[in-house]
Design a protein around this motif. Sequence first.
Motif, PDB file in Angstrom:
ATOM      1  N   ASP A 147       0.825  -1.209   0.000  1.00  0.00           N
ATOM      2  CA  ASP A 147       0.000   0.000   0.000  1.00  0.00           C
ATOM      3  C   ASP A 147       0.863   1.264   0.000  1.00  0.00           C
ATOM      4  O   ASP A 147       0.563   2.237  -0.683  1.00  0.00           O
ATOM      5  CB  ASP A 147      -0.941  -0.016   1.212  1.00  0.00           C
ATOM      6  N   GLU A 148       1.957   1.236   0.779  1.00  0.00           N
ATOM      7  CA  GLU A 148       2.904   2.360   0.824  1.00  0.00           C
ATOM      8  C   GLU A 148       3.464   2.673  -0.571  1.00  0.00           C
ATOM      9  O   GLU A 148       3.723   3.820  -0.904  1.00  0.00           O
ATOM     10  CB  GLU A 148       4.089   2.055   1.761  1.00  0.00           C
ATOM     11  N   ALA A 149       3.656   1.623  -1.363  1.00  0.00           N
ATOM     12  CA  ALA A 149       4.205   1.782  -2.709  1.00  0.00           C
ATOM     13  C   ALA A 149       3.126   2.185  -3.716  1.00  0.00           C
ATOM     14  O   ALA A 149       3.419   2.402  -4.885  1.00  0.00           O
ATOM     15  CB  ALA A 149       4.876   0.489  -3.152  1.00  0.00           C
ATOM     16  N   GLY A 150       1.880   2.250  -3.241  1.00  0.00           N
ATOM     17  CA  GLY A 150       0.794   2.683  -4.113  1.00  0.00           C
ATOM     18  C   GLY A 150       0.153   1.564  -4.912  1.00  0.00           C
ATOM     19  O   GLY A 150      -0.472   1.801  -5.943  1.00  0.00           O
ATOM     20  N   ILE A 151       0.305   0.326  -4.449  1.00  0.00           N
ATOM     21  CA  ILE A 151      -0.296  -0.808  -5.154  1.00  0.00           C
ATOM     22  C   ILE A 151      -1.221  -1.547  -4.177  1.00  0.00           C
ATOM     23  O   ILE A 151      -0.866  -1.762  -3.023  1.00  0.00           O
ATOM     24  CB  ILE A 151       0.792  -1.739  -5.746  1.00  0.00           C
ATOM     25  N   THR A 152      -2.415  -1.870  -4.632  1.00  0.00           N
ATOM     26  CA  THR A 152      -3.379  -2.559  -3.779  1.00  0.00           C
ATOM     27  C   THR A 152      -3.310  -4.053  -4.055  1.00  0.00           C
ATOM     28  O   THR A 152      -3.467  -4.487  -5.195  1.00  0.00           O
ATOM     29  CB  THR A 152      -4.811  -2.043  -4.052  1.00  0.00           C
ATOM     30  N   VAL A 153      -3.053  -4.803  -2.996  1.00  0.00           N
ATOM     31  CA  VAL A 153      -2.957  -6.258  -3.090  1.00  0.00           C
ATOM     32  C   VAL A 153      -3.933  -6.834  -2.075  1.00  0.00           C
ATOM     33  O   VAL A 153      -3.971  -6.393  -0.925  1.00  0.00           O
ATOM     34  CB  VAL A 153      -1.515  -6.744  -2.771  1.00  0.00           C
ATOM     35  N   THR A 154      -4.726  -7.815  -2.485  1.00  0.00           N
ATOM     36  CA  THR A 154      -5.658  -8.447  -1.552  1.00  0.00           C
ATOM     37  C   THR A 154      -4.935  -9.554  -0.790  1.00  0.00           C
ATOM     38  O   THR A 154      -3.865 -10.008  -1.205  1.00  0.00           O
ATOM     39  CB  THR A 154      -6.866  -9.057  -2.300  1.00  0.00           C
ATOM     40  N   LYS A 155      -5.562  -9.991   0.316  1.00  0.00           N
ATOM     41  CA  LYS A 155      -4.976 -11.092   1.087  1.00  0.00           C
ATOM     42  C   LYS A 155      -4.857 -12.348   0.230  1.00  0.00           C
ATOM     43  O   LYS A 155      -3.890 -13.088   0.327  1.00  0.00           O
ATOM     44  CB  LYS A 155      -5.847 -11.398   2.318  1.00  0.00           C
ATOM     45  N   GLY A 156      -5.849 -12.578  -0.601  1.00  0.00           N
ATOM     46  CA  GLY A 156      -5.836 -13.756  -1.482  1.00  0.00           C
ATOM     47  C   GLY A 156      -4.683 -13.717  -2.471  1.00  0.00           C
ATOM     48  O   GLY A 156      -4.025 -14.735  -2.702  1.00  0.00           O
ATOM     49  N   GLU A 157      -4.461 -12.545  -3.067  1.00  0.00           N
ATOM     50  CA  GLU A 157      -3.351 -12.402  -4.018  1.00  0.00           C
ATOM     51  C   GLU A 157      -2.014 -12.625  -3.325  1.00  0.00           C
ATOM     52  O   GLU A 157      -1.134 -13.311  -3.845  1.00  0.00           O
ATOM     53  CB  GLU A 157      -3.349 -11.004  -4.647  1.00  0.00           C
ATOM     54  N   LEU A 158      -1.864 -12.034  -2.130  1.00  0.00           N
ATOM     55  CA  LEU A 158      -0.622 -12.193  -1.380  1.00  0.00           C
ATOM     56  C   LEU A 158      -0.412 -13.660  -1.007  1.00  0.00           C
ATOM     57  O   LEU A 158       0.689 -14.188  -1.126  1.00  0.00           O
ATOM     58  CB  LEU A 158      -0.624 -11.312  -0.123  1.00  0.00           C
ATOM     59  N   GLY A 159      -1.479 -14.312  -0.585  1.00  0.00           N
ATOM     60  CA  GLY A 159      -1.403 -15.733  -0.252  1.00  0.00           C
ATOM     61  C   GLY A 159      -0.952 -16.565  -1.439  1.00  0.00           C
ATOM     62  O   GLY A 159      -0.152 -17.489  -1.298  1.00  0.00           O
ATOM     63  N   ALA A 160      -1.457 -16.218  -2.628  1.00  0.00           N
ATOM     64  CA  ALA A 160      -1.076 -16.944  -3.848  1.00  0.00           C
ATOM     65  C   ALA A 160       0.405 -16.742  -4.166  1.00  0.00           C
ATOM     66  O   ALA A 160       1.081 -17.661  -4.626  1.00  0.00           O
ATOM     67  CB  ALA A 160      -1.944 -16.480  -5.019  1.00  0.00           C
ATOM     68  N   LEU A 161       0.921 -15.540  -3.893  1.00  0.00           N
ATOM     69  CA  LEU A 161       2.337 -15.252  -4.146  1.00  0.00           C
ATOM     70  C   LEU A 161       3.242 -16.006  -3.170  1.00  0.00           C
ATOM     71  O   LEU A 161       4.371 -16.347  -3.503  1.00  0.00           O
ATOM     72  CB  LEU A 161       2.614 -13.752  -4.030  1.00  0.00           C
ATOM     73  N   LEU A 162       2.750 -16.222  -1.948  1.00  0.00           N
ATOM     74  CA  LEU A 162       3.564 -16.857  -0.911  1.00  0.00           C
ATOM     75  C   LEU A 162       3.422 -18.381  -0.881  1.00  0.00           C
ATOM     76  O   LEU A 162       4.094 -19.053  -0.116  1.00  0.00           O
ATOM     77  CB  LEU A 162       3.206 -16.272   0.472  1.00  0.00           C
TER      78      LEU A 162
END
Length: 166
Positions: free
Chosen positions: A122-137
Amino acid sequence: MDNNDILIRLRYALEIKNKEMAEIFKLGGVEVSVPDVIKILTKSAEDEDEYSDQIKCNNSMLDSFLNGLIIFKRGKQETKPGQPDTPSEPSIKKSANVNNLLLKKVKIALALTTEDMLEIFDEAGITVTKGELGALLRKEGHKNYKECGDKFTRNFLKGLAIKYRG
């Protein structure tokens, strides 16, 4: 985004000194001197002449650095009785996608929660959902695994710099 660029941005975001960089590499199992650290952190020229002083950071070196960063920030993990000596954690050496493992290992090293990571994006100006972050991890090969692109990685490192330097 190449591994040298990742190291340069990570060093800037976390304000790591050259001597500490050499120590982190050593904790990860790679002997790198302070002059070598400077050569690794030198930005490559656009024309890429073959006499460049830059030392290219390969996947193995980056993996060692990230493992060393975890030890540097959190301490050496003691093995419990009945547990194998080295945990079978994902290694960049085996994986083609460096970005996902970078996110995972920085998350571990800095003891970040999911909310912390969402805040960094969010600080970098990009919105990521919990689901998207979970998929990346997720582990590579999982049905919901999503490959992390360079733009995501760049924004994560940018957000990290804003959070830790701002």
